[in-house]
Scaffold this active site. Structure first.
Site: not given
Ligand code: NAP
Length: 285
Positions: A19, A152
């Protein structure tokens, strides 16, 4: 917010980020590149990955390889590992960051919708971990896993139940392998971020008017959301040798959010000083 580590702290380290083409994965990757790492970013959308790889190389002067991969497919992860080794040689770190999530009352979810989230978060992380870990063990190479969870993962949370189940599993995986694979010089740690604005998280977790109705900053004692560089600093530290003795840890970076919302009397912060004066008078000396 500036980068925290010394220049060259990740020099010639090769790090895979699942990701890694968007959001927090991209921001952490950018900082790894600034610190001298070679970066491999993977996700399902080739166009997004290629664009990010180009931009990151221009922004940092570092080397970025973009490999399409669905983390739910073991053979695609294996391909990432082989392609990475063919391009950069030894792999030093894996950042399990890919995730899927959306808000819904649990009774409205089909079992398939539940599967999709758990499969990306939990299966995706243990597939990636197994593929990379077996490769390191076979080649007698040390390695670092860094897994992105959420707070969580240990409190649980309504309305994001598949994600809570998946992240709790990832945390268990992190702690279990920190012990089991330490003998192979493989460390495993996790980061639990609070709210950090990204297009992905905000659009899925705070769609439409919800972002105004439930301003995430107001849930945080520091009354702000996180800056990407703050998370990138922590991630780079945990990827680097500076954290060589940190193993099996989950580090929360949320401005105090989860403790505030678990504290029985935290809501009393809304009481104004004048009312505290009255309460004090009423209590007597
Ligand atoms: P994001 O930009 O939507 O990142 C998620 C990434 O995962 C995307 O690049 C997506 O790319 C990839 N992904 C989804 N399904 C996939 C699959 N089946 N295979 C490979 N890649 C896949 O959101 P983010 O906020 O940066 O989140 C990143 C991490 O931080 C996540 O683990 C999230 O749970 C964690 N997190 C975020 C927050 C926050 O406030 N932003 C808070 C707590 C935790 P594709 O769609 O191209 O596959």
């Amino acid at each position: 917010m500036e980068g925290m580590l010394k220049p060259g702290s990740l020099k010639d380290r090769t790090i895979i980020i699942t990701g890694g083409g968007t959001g927090l994965g991209r921001s952490m990757g950018k900082y790894f590149l600034e610190l001298g790492a070679n970066l491999v970013i993977t996700s399902r959308k080739k166009d997004v990955l290629d664009k990010s790889a180009d931009e990151l190389m221009k922004e940092t002067g570092g080397k970025v390889l973009a490999v399409t991969c669905d983390v739910r497919k073991y053979e695609e992860i294996d391909n990432v590992i082989k392609t990475t080794e063919a391009t950069f040689g030894q792999i030093h770190g894996v950042l399990n960051n890919a995730a899927g999530n959306f808000i819904s009352p649990t009774e409205r979810l089909s079992h398939r919708a539940f599967d999709i989230v758990v499969d990306i978060v939990l299966k995706g992380t243990y597939y990636t971990t197994l593929a990379a870990g077996k490769n390191w063990i076979e080649k007698k190479q040390p390695g670092v896993f860094l897994n992105i969870v959420t707070t969580y993962a240990w409190t649980g949370s309504g309305y994001v139940v598949p994600s809570a189940c998946g992240k709790a599993g990832v945390l268990a995986l992190t702690r279990s392998l920190a012990v089991e694979w330490a003998k192979y010089k493989i460390r495993s740690n996790a980061i639990a971020p609070g709210p950090f604005p990204t297009e992905g998280a905000w659009s899925r977790l705070l769609p439409g008017e919800l972002v105004e109705k439930f301003d995430p900053a107001q849930r945080v004692p520091l009354k702000r959301v996180g800056e990407h560089q703050e998370l990138a600093n922590l991630a780079a530290y945990l990827m680097s040798d500076y954290s060589a003795y940190v193993n099996g840890e989950v580090i929360t970076i949320d401005g105090g959010e989860w403790l505030r919302n678990g504290g029985e009397f935290s809501h009393l912060e809304t009481i104004p000083e004048t009312m505290w004066d009255m309460i004090e008078k009423g209590r007597g000396k």
